[in-house]
Motif scaffolding. Sequence first.
Motif, PDB file in Angstrom:
ATOM      1  N   MET A 123     -50.770  24.051 -61.088  1.00 27.48           N
ATOM      2  CA  MET A 123     -51.600  25.235 -61.282  1.00 27.48           C
ATOM      3  C   MET A 123     -52.996  25.067 -60.699  1.00 27.48           C
ATOM      4  N   VAL A 124     -53.497  23.819 -60.609  1.00 30.98           N
ATOM      5  CA  VAL A 124     -54.858  23.596 -60.129  1.00 30.98           C
ATOM      6  C   VAL A 124     -54.902  23.347 -58.621  1.00 30.98           C
ATOM      7  N   LEU A 125     -53.740  23.314 -57.972  1.00 32.09           N
ATOM      8  CA  LEU A 125     -53.721  23.119 -56.526  1.00 32.09           C
ATOM      9  C   LEU A 125     -54.039  24.430 -55.815  1.00 32.09           C
ATOM     10  N   PRO A 126     -54.755  24.387 -54.694  1.00 36.93           N
ATOM     11  CA  PRO A 126     -54.995  25.610 -53.913  1.00 36.93           C
ATOM     12  C   PRO A 126     -53.670  26.181 -53.410  1.00 36.93           C
ATOM     13  N   PRO A 127     -53.552  27.512 -53.352  1.00 38.03           N
ATOM     14  CA  PRO A 127     -52.281  28.125 -52.903  1.00 38.03           C
ATOM     15  C   PRO A 127     -51.825  27.641 -51.536  1.00 38.03           C
ATOM     16  N   ILE A 128     -52.752  27.405 -50.610  1.00 35.96           N
ATOM     17  CA  ILE A 128     -52.354  26.970 -49.272  1.00 35.96           C
ATOM     18  C   ILE A 128     -51.758  25.562 -49.324  1.00 35.96           C
ATOM     19  N   VAL A 129     -52.254  24.718 -50.223  1.00 39.09           N
ATOM     20  CA  VAL A 129     -51.690  23.373 -50.384  1.00 39.09           C
ATOM     21  C   VAL A 129     -50.270  23.464 -50.938  1.00 39.09           C
ATOM     22  N   VAL A 130     -50.071  24.333 -51.920  1.00 41.02           N
ATOM     23  CA  VAL A 130     -48.728  24.540 -52.471  1.00 41.02           C
ATOM     24  C   VAL A 130     -47.782  25.030 -51.385  1.00 41.02           C
ATOM     25  N   ALA A 131     -48.255  25.961 -50.555  1.00 37.52           N
ATOM     26  CA  ALA A 131     -47.425  26.481 -49.469  1.00 37.52           C
ATOM     27  C   ALA A 131     -47.041  25.375 -48.491  1.00 37.52           C
ATOM     28  N   LEU A 132     -47.972  24.499 -48.159  1.00 36.85           N
ATOM     29  CA  LEU A 132     -47.665  23.402 -47.246  1.00 36.85           C
ATOM     30  C   LEU A 132     -46.688  22.407 -47.860  1.00 36.85           C
ATOM     31  N   ILE A 133     -46.839  22.142 -49.158  1.00 33.38           N
ATOM     32  CA  ILE A 133     -45.907  21.231 -49.831  1.00 33.38           C
ATOM     33  C   ILE A 133     -44.485  21.759 -49.727  1.00 33.38           C
ATOM     34  N   TRP A 134     -44.310  23.046 -50.027  1.00 33.38           N
ATOM     35  CA  TRP A 134     -42.961  23.604 -50.008  1.00 33.38           C
ATOM     36  C   TRP A 134     -42.473  23.877 -48.600  1.00 33.38           C
ATOM     37  N   LYS A 135     -43.382  24.038 -47.656  1.00 30.90           N
ATOM     38  CA  LYS A 135     -42.955  24.115 -46.261  1.00 30.90           C
ATOM     39  C   LYS A 135     -42.270  22.807 -45.846  1.00 30.90           C
ATOM     40  N   ILE A 136     -42.853  21.693 -46.275  1.00 33.22           N
ATOM     41  CA  ILE A 136     -42.238  20.391 -45.990  1.00 33.22           C
ATOM     42  C   ILE A 136     -40.912  20.244 -46.733  1.00 33.22           C
ATOM     43  N   MET A 137     -40.890  20.657 -48.015  1.00 36.76           N
ATOM     44  CA  MET A 137     -39.682  20.501 -48.818  1.00 36.76           C
ATOM     45  C   MET A 137     -38.530  21.354 -48.302  1.00 36.76           C
ATOM     46  N   PHE A 138     -38.841  22.499 -47.698  1.00 39.96           N
ATOM     47  CA  PHE A 138     -37.799  23.405 -47.218  1.00 39.96           C
ATOM     48  C   PHE A 138     -37.435  23.191 -45.744  1.00 39.96           C
ATOM     49  N   THR A 139     -38.080  22.241 -45.073  1.00 44.96           N
ATOM     50  CA  THR A 139     -37.793  21.972 -43.660  1.00 44.96           C
ATOM     51  C   THR A 139     -36.864  20.763 -43.567  1.00 44.96           C
ATOM     52  N   PRO A 140     -35.604  20.965 -43.167  1.00 44.45           N
ATOM     53  CA  PRO A 140     -34.616  19.870 -43.224  1.00 44.45           C
ATOM     54  C   PRO A 140     -35.023  18.621 -42.454  1.00 44.45           C
ATOM     55  N   ASP A 141     -35.714  18.751 -41.331  1.00 45.25           N
ATOM     56  CA  ASP A 141     -36.028  17.582 -40.501  1.00 45.25           C
ATOM     57  C   ASP A 141     -36.974  16.603 -41.191  1.00 45.25           C
ATOM     58  N   VAL A 142     -37.831  17.099 -42.077  1.00 50.02           N
ATOM     59  CA  VAL A 142     -38.836  16.232 -42.702  1.00 50.02           C
ATOM     60  C   VAL A 142     -38.734  16.194 -44.219  1.00 50.02           C
ATOM     61  N   SER A 143     -37.881  17.018 -44.787  1.00 45.96           N
ATOM     62  CA  SER A 143     -37.818  17.132 -46.241  1.00 45.96           C
ATOM     63  C   SER A 143     -37.103  15.942 -46.876  1.00 45.96           C
ATOM     64  N   PRO A 144     -37.733  15.248 -47.813  1.00 43.98           N
ATOM     65  CA  PRO A 144     -37.023  14.175 -48.522  1.00 43.98           C
ATOM     66  C   PRO A 144     -35.867  14.709 -49.354  1.00 43.98           C
ATOM     67  N   LEU A 145     -35.993  15.957 -49.844  1.00 46.20           N
ATOM     68  CA  LEU A 145     -34.902  16.547 -50.620  1.00 46.20           C
ATOM     69  C   LEU A 145     -33.676  16.775 -49.747  1.00 46.20           C
ATOM     70  N   HIS A 146     -33.864  17.325 -48.548  1.00 47.71           N
ATOM     71  CA  HIS A 146     -32.743  17.556 -47.641  1.00 47.71           C
ATOM     72  C   HIS A 146     -32.111  16.233 -47.199  1.00 47.71           C
ATOM     73  N   ARG A 147     -32.939  15.232 -46.958  1.00 51.15           N
ATOM     74  CA  ARG A 147     -32.397  13.937 -46.539  1.00 51.15           C
ATOM     75  C   ARG A 147     -31.593  13.276 -47.661  1.00 51.15           C
ATOM     76  N   ALA A 148     -32.044  13.449 -48.887  1.00 47.96           N
ATOM     77  CA  ALA A 148     -31.290  12.902 -50.011  1.00 47.96           C
ATOM     78  C   ALA A 148     -29.943  13.605 -50.152  1.00 47.96           C
ATOM     79  N   LEU A 149     -29.918  14.927 -49.952  1.00 49.69           N
ATOM     80  CA  LEU A 149     -28.660  15.664 -50.025  1.00 49.69           C
ATOM     81  C   LEU A 149     -27.715  15.256 -48.895  1.00 49.69           C
ATOM     82  N   GLU A 150     -28.275  15.021 -47.710  1.00 49.40           N
ATOM     83  CA  GLU A 150     -27.439  14.560 -46.596  1.00 49.40           C
ATOM     84  C   GLU A 150     -26.864  13.180 -46.880  1.00 49.40           C
ATOM     85  N   ALA A 151     -27.654  12.338 -47.549  1.00 45.45           N
ATOM     86  CA  ALA A 151     -27.195  10.972 -47.833  1.00 45.45           C
ATOM     87  C   ALA A 151     -26.004  10.962 -48.787  1.00 45.45           C
ATOM     88  N   ILE A 152     -25.925  11.944 -49.654  1.00 49.69           N
ATOM     89  CA  ILE A 152     -24.798  11.992 -50.597  1.00 49.69           C
ATOM     90  C   ILE A 152     -23.691  12.922 -50.092  1.00 49.69           C
TER      91      ILE A 152
END
Length: 306
Positions: A123-152
């Motif tokens: 809640m205390v993070l600036p909106p643009i920072v939140v947007a950048l965090i989720w841009k990374i999370m939703f981008t398969p090439d750099v997202s640790p979440l996507h890489r973890a799903l690919e690994a399994i």
Amino acid sequence: MAAVAGVPGGWQRERRHAFAWGLAPSLVVMLLITLLPALALFTASLTPLSLTDPAGTFRFDDPLVNYRQLVADERFTDSVGTQLKLSAASVLLQLGVGLGLALLLHGRAKALGAMRTVFLIPMVLPPIVVALIWKIMFTPDVSPLHRALEAIGAPVRSLIANPETALWAIAFADTWQWFPFTMLMVLAALQMIPDEPLEAARLDGANRWQLLRFIVFPHIRPVLAVCGLFRLIDSFKAFPLIYVLTDGGPGTVTEVSNYYGFIQAFNFSYWGYGSAIAMVILAGVFVLSWGVGRLGWSSNSHDPRH
């Protein structure tokens, strides 16, 4: 006796005068930073204001032309529907997640206090920072979440590049940032519930669900209404998330009303048309806020405690 009787009235009058003079500077500032820009926006919405046609900037010969165009603009009506879907999804998710975590974290243990502090970070993070965090999370090439799903062996397409999931991805990111607001408000309300009704209900054999339904929920319902009202208003300001995550796409599936107004005003320089869109959004926010407020007051008036 007459002089003494007149003292309270004189004191009240002086008190009102002191309050009025104390509030006057704040009211002047509010006038300058809210009403004047709103008046300028409304005036611009009545003109064909455009940087591509400086000569016709302040023509008032057909003041409703922008609003007539809005009614016939299918892209605008689609953006309104997209905005309503995004607002409904994000507000309901924030209320549900915030309420659930508040009930789980309600207690006096030190570990719970530390967890509450951690949950407040988004809640205390600036909106643009939140947007950048989720841009990374939703981008398969750099997202640790996507890489973890690919690994399994369960790869997933980019949620923000899929027309069927892009809007829900934005709602999820908005929920992640703002569910702590509901959680914090509900936690404060839970701490104000007296112990006597809960203890009496337990002695009568009430289970946890009955305690929540008949005692806890009636106490926190007005707070939930207030949270819903504030989050509904703020849901119309999800511009940074949309701008960074999807740019209104794929296609126009995440193009909400304020983003469409931004495109008209700053991409095509139709400032008069963009101002009309902003005025319609402003009116819509007022109407929705009034409706949610009435709903909250109605539920509060039926509260057995009142």
